[in-house]
Design an enzyme around this catalytic site. Structure first.
Site, short mmCIF file in Angstrom:
data_model
loop_
_atom_site.label_atom_id
_atom_site.label_comp_id
_atom_site.label_asym_id
_atom_site.label_seq_id
_atom_site.Cartn_x
_atom_site.Cartn_y
_atom_site.Cartn_z
N ARG A 212 1.67 14.59 7.03
CA ARG A 212 2.50 14.98 8.18
C ARG A 212 3.98 15.10 7.83
O ARG A 212 4.74 15.75 8.56
CB ARG A 212 2.31 13.99 9.33
CG ARG A 212 1.05 14.24 10.13
CD ARG A 212 1.04 13.39 11.38
NE ARG A 212 0.71 12.00 11.08
CZ ARG A 212 0.95 10.99 11.91
NH1 ARG A 212 1.53 11.21 13.08
NH2 ARG A 212 0.61 9.77 11.57
N GLY B 36 -4.63 -0.54 17.38
CA GLY B 36 -5.63 -1.57 17.51
C GLY B 36 -5.09 -2.72 18.35
O GLY B 36 -3.93 -3.10 18.20
N ASN C 241 -1.85 -4.36 16.62
CA ASN C 241 -1.92 -4.69 15.20
C ASN C 241 -0.92 -3.84 14.42
O ASN C 241 -0.93 -2.62 14.53
CB ASN C 241 -3.35 -4.43 14.70
CG ASN C 241 -3.48 -4.65 13.21
OD1 ASN C 241 -2.74 -5.43 12.61
ND2 ASN C 241 -4.45 -3.98 12.60
N LEU D 176 0.85 -1.19 0.00
CA LEU D 176 0.00 0.00 0.00
C LEU D 176 0.88 1.24 0.00
O LEU D 176 1.58 1.51 0.97
CB LEU D 176 -0.93 -0.01 1.21
CG LEU D 176 -1.73 -1.30 1.45
CD1 LEU D 176 -2.72 -1.10 2.59
CD2 LEU D 176 -2.43 -1.75 0.18
N ARG E 239 56.65 26.28 -25.19
CA ARG E 239 56.57 27.49 -24.38
C ARG E 239 57.45 28.55 -25.02
O ARG E 239 58.43 28.24 -25.71
CB ARG E 239 57.00 27.21 -22.94
CG ARG E 239 58.42 26.71 -22.78
CD ARG E 239 58.68 26.19 -21.39
NE ARG E 239 60.08 25.78 -21.23
CZ ARG E 239 60.48 24.84 -20.40
NH1 ARG E 239 59.60 24.18 -19.68
NH2 ARG E 239 61.76 24.53 -20.29
#
Length: 456
Positions: free
Chosen positions: A15, A140, A170, A8, A439
């Site tokens: 929050r 629960g 639960n 799920l 150079r």
């Protein structure tokens, strides 16, 4: 027996106060939803349906590599409604389905296996994962009969005086017989204050039909749901400690585990020592006998055996055996450093290959280059790989010596056994055995300081 799982993941997570879906917030470097999916997969369950809602597209995008299917819960009308949205996935299936929350990243593989095994062995219609807690306020309660069988789940607000004393709660993680679950879901309603369909009502329906409901007790911390930033930090701390303990038990020394942050998928060999304030993340693999000194970040990289890294960043790259890196080196993605090499202080390597035994000791940038073995780079060398529009490649052969303050203007090829004089800007190919000097000849202008009135 056929086994599958529902996760799920449709909750809005108000929050946590974020534009990002709650289940995509990371714990120890990995999204919470991915933690749950990986634990399910590791327990041997291949068929997984993720129920998505708000932010569905980004959830799908972030979990495509997990090879799951998705069901949409367009409206959040409770956990029972969420499971109803998986009807298409469950249709015509026979066997067992477990239901998990996508915001429980601490659930262990072993617990999932125990939940399935207990459910199947006891021939339960439903099995509830529960925990024993000192203070079950808000949860629960699991009410059992004299034979220790589950009678019902009573929500805290509905508990009588005796039920309030029960400390078995639960966790909202379940196993169900698929056919019995689907039939029971047709009978639940939303006649409650919230106007929602509760999955817990299925338990009562199954019991009223004479079915057996069991329970498996596990540690509370495994089932913690993350609903806020505070709980996110708590989950991070628990998982961090769990990961660090695993590595120490496997022969890794962590000087200070409290300040060592290791991702859940990281692999570390024995006798490696990790100093404080290190972050090791992603799919990183570190070999045996390494020294990872303080203040390093290593991500999605492979580090060989006997490597030393000091105060450096290594991203999506490979470092060969017995090489030293740092301090203050930056190895950017798609780089490969050979064995017995030296990448020193304030050196940046970008999308380049560095051969075995090559020394890049300090203050040097190498980008989009192939560098051979046993080369030496003087201080201040720059591979000039960008022309303002496109990136170009430089190739440097074996046993080459690059003098200090050299610019190698890409694309350019430096053959084996070459020397580049200090201060040169190389724009043309250098053949094997050559010394390249590029150079201007020095010219001293006599008396210039006094003529300009700058003498002090």
């Amino acid at each position: 027996m056929y086994k599958c799982a529902l996760v799920l993941a449709a909750g809005q997570g108000k929050r946590i106060k974020s534009d990002l879906p709650k289940v995509l917030h990371k714990v120890c470097g990995k999204e919470m939803l991915k933690h749950v999916i990986d634990s399910i997969r590791n327990s041997g369950i291949d068929d997984i349906d993720v129920i998505v809602g708000k932010g569905a597209e980004i959830v799908k995008e972030r979990t495509l590599d997990k090879n799951v299917v998705y069901s949409l819960q367009a409206e959040q009308l409770g956990t029972g409604h969420a499971v109803k949205c998986a009807n298409e996935f469950l249709r015509d299936k026979k066997g067992v389905v477990a239901i998990f929350a996508g915001d429980t990243p601490l659930i262990k593989q072993s617990t999932i296996e125990k939940l399935f095994n207990d459910h199947i062995e006891n021939k339960n219609a439903a099995t509830i994962l529960t925990s024993l807690v000192e203070d079950p306020t808000g949860y629960g309660r699991i009410v059992r009969d004299d034979n220790n069988q589950v009678l019902k789940i009573v929500e805290h607000k509905d508990c009588n005086e005796e039920e309030l004393k029960i400390n078995e709660m639960n966790t909202a993680i379940y196993c169900f017989n698929i056919e019995l679950l689907v039939n029971a879901l047709e009978k639940i309603n939303n006649n409650n204050q919230q106007g929602e369909y509760y999955l817990t009502d299925v338990i009562e329906i199954l019991k009223s039909q004479g079915n057996q409901v069991g329970a498996v007790v596990t540690e509370y911390e495994e089932t913690i749901g993350v609903n806020s930033r505070v709980q996110l930090a708590e989950a991070e701390e628990i998982l961090k400690d769990r990961i660090n303990l695993k590595h120490m038990e496997n022969g890794v020394t962590l000087i200070d585990p409290k300040t060592t942050y290791i991702g859940v998928d990281v692999v570390i060999g024995k006798d490696t020592i990790i100093y404080p304030n290190n972050i090791i993340e992603g799919n990183t693999e570190i070999g045996d006998n390494c020294l990872i000194y303080q203040n390093c970040r290593i991500s999605d990289s492979t580090i060989g055996n006997g490597v030393e890294i000091q105060s450096s960043v290594v991203l999506d790259s490979n470092v060969g055996d017995n090489t030293t890196v740092g301090p203050f080196a930056y190895i950017r993605p798609e780089s490969t450093i050979g064995r017995n090499a030296r990448i020193g202080d304030f050196v940046e390597i970008k999308k380049s290959t560095i051969g075995d035994g090559t020394k890049v000791s300090h203050l040097t940038y190498i980008g989009d280059a192939e560098v051979g073995s046993e080369c030496n780079f003087g201080c201040g060398t720059v591979v000039v790989n960008y022309d303002g529009k496109n990136k170009h490649k430089t190739i440097i052969g074996d046993h080459s010596f690059i003098g200090c303050n050299t610019n190698l203007v890409s694309p350019v090829k430096i053959h084996d056994n070459t020397y580049i004089a200090a201060g040169s800007t190389i724009t043309s190919e250098v053949n094997e055995g050559d010394l390249a000097v590029a150079r201007a000849k020095q010219r001293n202008i006599k008396g210039w300081v006094e003529k300009k009135g700058l003498k002090k």
